[in-house]
Design a protein around this motif. Structure first.
Motif, PDB file in Angstrom:
ATOM      1  N   GLN A 115       0.492  -1.243  -0.293  1.00  0.00           N
ATOM      2  CA  GLN A 115      -0.182  -0.142   0.129  1.00  0.00           C
ATOM      3  C   GLN A 115       0.802   1.483  -0.019  1.00  0.00           C
ATOM      4  OE1 GLN A 115      -2.464   0.139   3.495  1.00  0.00           O
ATOM      5  NE2 GLN A 115      -4.376   0.476   2.356  1.00  0.00           N
ATOM      6  N   SER A 116       1.875   1.011   0.772  1.00  0.00           N
ATOM      7  CA  SER A 116       2.998   2.228   0.786  1.00  0.00           C
ATOM      8  C   SER A 116       4.052   2.802  -0.393  1.00  0.00           C
ATOM      9  CB  SER A 116       3.509   2.278   2.758  1.00  0.00           C
ATOM     10  OG  SER A 116       4.356   1.402   2.653  1.00  0.00           O
ATOM     11  N   ILE A 121       1.673   3.194  -5.205  1.00  0.00           N
ATOM     12  CA  ILE A 121      -0.035   4.407  -5.503  1.00  0.00           C
ATOM     13  C   ILE A 121       0.774   5.165  -6.787  1.00  0.00           C
ATOM     14  CG2 ILE A 121       0.449   6.793  -4.204  1.00  0.00           C
ATOM     15  CD1 ILE A 121       2.154   5.386  -1.305  1.00  0.00           C
TER      16      ILE A 121
ATOM     17  N   SER B   5      -0.078   7.125   3.654  1.00  0.00           N
ATOM     18  CA  SER B   5      -0.191   5.756   3.156  1.00  0.00           C
ATOM     19  C   SER B   5      -1.690   6.100   2.881  1.00  0.00           C
ATOM     20  CB  SER B   5       0.515   4.775   3.921  1.00  0.00           C
ATOM     21  OG  SER B   5      -0.580   4.549   5.018  1.00  0.00           O
TER      22      SER B   5
END
Lengths: 190, 330
Positions: A115-116, A121, B5
């Protein structure tokens, strides 16, 4: 005599203008469908990149990743143009791919590292932008189909539609019954 | 600012100033050095104005008298008419004596005080207006036809990470010997985080005939038919890209755009979007950013509070405009 000629002229003029309007709107529907295809191709192009990034982290989601790949292939399959049935099939195939991508994005939430991840992203942002454009293209398509249907259903449209080569009405884009089901929050909140 | 995030940017709206109960004295104390200098400038302006009045008032009265005298030559003297013309001459002399100096003092006051007040709201400042492209906005139907433009004030800065500029504008049109005001309000230019395909103009609905005529006058753009009947009843949208326009004008966008007109003091907004710029036009009667007159003390807390409220008003509008854009990316 002059009156009759005048009325006949007006009738012919209105008939021609209506015929021209049907042709214009039929072409507009084609243009709108083309617009959707452009956006869908962008989505298809994004999927391999998304899967490559996801595969590095989601070793236990092979089934989902494989399903997305297969649905993408099905959605990309060439279909003969023009028929309402083929348009509806194409929409259905894209809906399935969209559903699978949605499940993939939900699965990503369970992997904080993924996710990070910077490339992930960026890929998600790109996908979100493409999805926004797909929604906009579909709205344009629906507006065009609505106008075409109005001009072929309101008198004297039904008579002139055959002359203009509009023998069947294209379908509206509609979501599937599954996506219309209200979301049960308890499923996600545990 | 780094993003968390989840990819969502945290909302940081500007903070409204404290309640106005003792706000006036608070602002007077804070701006004391500037107000002291301005009081000195006001004193000099008053002295200049009085010395000019000594010259121009009698000249104006004499001019009025002479005008009435020659106008009535050969006729019986009309005292009422003579007094009227002398009075008009006095008024003319008054404006000649006070106008330029009063205007300079006002701009001086605004240039000293407003940047400080604007900075209290965040990354903002005040400057004399840089004119937006009025002609382009007129061609797109966002602004009415006009022959004269007056802009004095501009607030510039960044709000929630977006570059913004808000100009107070007044437009008028000359027809024959008369000049009529056709627009007064704010023109806010907002930088969007991403570019829009083509151009989009949100203009007032002109009825069936008006819309039909308007659609023929436009080059390079066509009508965008939208699904929201309330929005369609109030506005017409023209764009050069049907998909690009709908990517921005989502149902959420249309709903929030309609809600902006409920802002107190403002009338129905219009908008023009091109590339990564959105121009909001907000008609609003009355004037903003009015400093105290040269006749009143510069150290006037009530005037400072009003100026601060005016800045709050314009930033509130831009906040609402940013909410409209964010609704398309929610």
């Amino acid at each position: 005599m002059i009156w009759i000629a005048g009325i006949a002229f007006v009738v012919v003029l209105v008939g021609y203008l209506w015929y021209a309007m049907i042709i214009t709107r039929r072409n507009r529907v084609g243009e709108a469908l083309g617009g959707i295809d452009v956006q869908l191709n962008q989505r298809h192009d994004l999927v391999p990149n998304l899967l490559t990034i996801a595969r590095r982290f989601m070793q236990h989601e092979q089934e989902l990743l494989t399903a997305v790949t297969e649905l993408r292939t099905q959605a990309q399959a060439k279909r003969p143009e023009g028929s309402a049935k083929n348009i509806a099939e194409k929409f259905a195939a894209e809906e399935k791919l969209e559903g699978a991508l949605g499940r993939l994005m939900v699965a990503v939430e369970a992997y904080p590292d993924l996710q990070s991840d910077g490339p992930m992203i960026e890929a998600q942002r790109g996908l979100q932008e493409v999805e926004t454009n797909i929604a906009a293209a579909r709205r344009f398509y629906n507006a065009s189909v609505g106008e075409l249907r109005n001009s072929t259903q309101i008198f004297p449209g039904p008579f002139l539609a055959r002359l203009a080569g509009v023998t069947e009405e294209p379908p509206f884009f509609e979501t599937t019954a599954e996506t219309r089901v209200p979301i049960d929050a308890s499923k996600y909140l545990g | 600012m780094s993003e968390p995030s989840t990819g969502r940017v945290p909302e940081i709206a500007y903070e409204a100033p404290a309640a106005p109960v003792d706000r006036a004295s608070l602002l007077e104390r804070r701006l004391a050095p500037i107000l002291t200098e301005l009081e000195q400038v006001r004193g000099e302006a008053r002295a200049q104005i009085f010395s000019r009045l000594v010259l121009f008032l009698p000249l104006g009265v004499a001019g009025g008298f002479l005008f009435a005298f020659f106008d009535q030559k050969g006729e019986a003297t009309n005292v009422g008419s003579m007094l009227f013309h002398m009075g008009m001459g006095a008024v003319f002399g008054w404006f000649l004596a006070t106008g330029p100096i009063s205007s300079r003092y006002r701009m001086n006051y605004k240039n000293r005080v407003l940047p400080v007040l604007a900075a209290d709201f965040g990354d903002f400042t005040y400057r004399e207006a840089q004119y937006p492209d009025f002609e382009r906005l007129r061609r797109e139907g966002i602004l009415p036809n006009h022959s004269r433009v007056a802009c004095e004030d501009e607030i510039v800065g960044r709000l929630r990470g977006h570059a913004v500029s808000i100009v107070e504008a007044k437009l008028s049109i000359r027809s024959g010997k008369r000049t009529r005001e056709v627009f007064r309000g704010l023109i806010a230019t907002i930088e969007l985080p991403r570019s829009v395909n083509g151009t989009i103009a949100i203009v007032p609905d002109g009825g069936s005939i008006g819309n039909f005529a308007d659609s023929f006058m436009r080059r390079g753009s066509e009508r965008i038919a939208l699904e929201d009947p309330r929005f369609e009843a109030v506005y017409e949208v023209y764009g050069s890209d049907q998909v690009g326009a709908r990517a921005l004008l989502t149902p959420a966008f249309m709903e929030r755009f309609l809600a902006i007109k409920d802002k107190p003091g403002f009338q129905r907004p219009l908008a023009f979007v091109e590339a990564n710029r959105m121009v909001f036009v907000m008609p609003r009667p009355g004037q903003l950013f009015q400093p105290p007159s040269w006749r009143d003390p510069a150290r006037d807390g009530a005037a400072l509070v009003q100026l601060e409220r005016d800045i709050d008003t314009v930033l509130d509008v831009v906040d609402a405009a940013l909410d409209v854009d964010r609704s398309t990316r929610a």
